[in-house]
Design a protein around this motif. Sequence first.
Motif, short mmCIF file in Angstrom:
data_model
loop_
_atom_site.label_atom_id
_atom_site.label_comp_id
_atom_site.label_asym_id
_atom_site.label_seq_id
_atom_site.Cartn_x
_atom_site.Cartn_y
_atom_site.Cartn_z
N VAL A 1 0.77 -1.10 0.11
CA VAL A 1 0.05 -0.01 -0.12
C VAL A 1 0.79 1.13 -0.12
CG1 VAL A 1 -1.97 1.05 1.12
CG2 VAL A 1 -1.53 -1.29 1.24
N ASP B 1 -4.15 3.52 -1.63
CA ASP B 1 -4.71 4.13 -0.21
C ASP B 1 -5.16 2.76 0.50
OD1 ASP B 1 -7.46 3.62 -0.59
OD2 ASP B 1 -7.25 5.13 -2.08
N ALA B 2 -5.16 3.25 1.89
CA ALA B 2 -5.56 2.35 3.02
C ALA B 2 -7.05 1.82 2.75
CB ALA B 2 -5.28 3.06 4.16
N GLY C 1 -6.51 -0.92 0.43
CA GLY C 1 -6.02 -2.00 1.13
C GLY C 1 -7.06 -2.54 2.09
N CYS C 2 -7.95 -2.18 2.78
CA CYS C 2 -9.02 -2.77 3.62
C CYS C 2 -9.85 -3.76 2.68
CB CYS C 2 -9.70 -1.89 4.33
SG CYS C 2 -8.49 -1.12 5.63
N SER D 1 3.49 -1.27 3.90
CA SER D 1 2.75 0.01 3.82
C SER D 1 3.59 1.14 4.13
CB SER D 1 1.47 -0.09 4.83
OG SER D 1 0.77 1.12 5.00
N THR E 1 -5.77 8.17 5.30
CA THR E 1 -5.60 7.37 6.45
C THR E 1 -4.01 7.05 6.44
OG1 THR E 1 -7.71 6.29 6.09
CG2 THR E 1 -5.90 4.93 7.30
N ASN E 2 -3.57 7.19 7.46
CA ASN E 2 -1.79 7.10 7.33
C ASN E 2 -1.61 5.45 7.61
OD1 ASN E 2 -1.38 6.52 10.10
ND2 ASN E 2 -1.40 8.80 10.52
N GLY E 3 -0.50 5.08 7.40
CA GLY E 3 0.19 3.92 7.53
C GLY E 3 -0.24 3.16 9.04
N GLU F 1 -2.58 4.29 11.23
CA GLU F 1 -4.14 3.88 11.19
C GLU F 1 -4.40 2.61 10.41
OE1 GLU F 1 -5.09 8.66 11.71
OE2 GLU F 1 -4.93 7.65 9.75
N PHE F 2 -3.89 2.59 9.33
CA PHE F 2 -4.22 1.17 8.62
C PHE F 2 -3.80 0.10 9.33
CE2 PHE F 2 -2.58 -1.61 4.74
CZ PHE F 2 -3.58 -1.97 4.65
N SER G 1 -6.13 -0.72 12.13
CA SER G 1 -7.24 -1.70 11.42
C SER G 1 -6.87 -3.01 11.11
CB SER G 1 -7.55 -0.87 10.06
OG SER G 1 -8.74 -1.35 9.63
#
Length: 386
Positions: free
Chosen positions: A20, A48-49, A52-53, A66, A73-75, A77-78, A81
Amino acid sequence: MSGDNGGRATVADGYHVLHVDDDPAIAELAAEFLQRENDRFHVEVVTDAADGCEYLDEHDVDGIISDYEMPNTNGIEFLQSVREHDPDLPFILYTGKGSEEVASAAISAGVTDYLQKETGTDQYALLANRLTNAIEHYRATTARRRQLAAIERAREGISILDTDGEFVYVNDAYADLYGYTPAEMLGEHWSLIYVDDEIPFAEDVILPTVDRDGYWEGETTGLRADGSTFPEDHVVSATEHGELVCTIRDASTTRGPDVARRDDVDHRYPETILDAFDDPVYALDADSRFTYVNAAFTDLVGYEREDLLASDATLVTDDRTLDAVDQALTARAETDTADAHPKRTIDVDITPRNGDPIHCQADLTALPTPDDTPDGTATRLHTTSG
């Protein structure tokens, strides 16, 4: 992200990695060099995250790379999750923004590793090495967790002994048979549950047989915590690391005195035990169709368990090898008695789904029916070089 794996897409072989990064050119370059370093890498790039989700909802991956600075959303925060759904999935924060603050936040969020982007191509060798090590550790840990979960659910009493003969794992069923709790047995020597008269038998017969053949099966006398005893059907098997895996059934409840001993595959080779083996193990019926495969065997050949159990052995070997197995089990050594079920060791070639044949040493055991007629074979493989 969903925690449900049902119907998710997977990569059949190699390492499936999600990268990501909001700069697709950088991510594609990293993917290219990773695959040059190790052709087992299959890298999917998203920018982007959120994507990715969404990707993780539909695919199983072996690891994530990442960036840190990304829109919305930064790395970290990803990462947070991802950790809500899988606390152990390898996650490498690979970023051009390096600071103690970012590194500290990443560690707190459960990052597997933290690497700064650099100029030049040497960084990709380091990234590939870190990612490979993390994925292999994750796979081993996950497999061990599945194995222990299966053992814990088993109705059979199952324990694992270390090389000093002390209990390092005991399931509830095993402890219940002897009148202990699992915690009371951990760290104790196996002699705790043997009557004095049978300790020499264990030392002089059981352990040498396991050392020679890889397993021993028979009947022993179990000693409970209150001093009472019971007859037990007992199987002891060895792992390649020298641990002993023991399974116990109370013989007084599994068969009467005039009932023939159960010698089916599930009894001789309980699945919950053999999935804990590092060696590949499988069983075939009299028509050479698979009746059992352990996790190590499916890993070796690259087929799913369900596909193997719906097939015969020609899926992974040839008729010549199967003829050699039949000849080896039919032959009688001078030491065999007339009613012995022979155990033989031969060389075989196993052909995985992807790749060249693998040369193995195969320990073969005939599986009899209660009336002592052959009804298939059980095989334990040891891979060899050359």
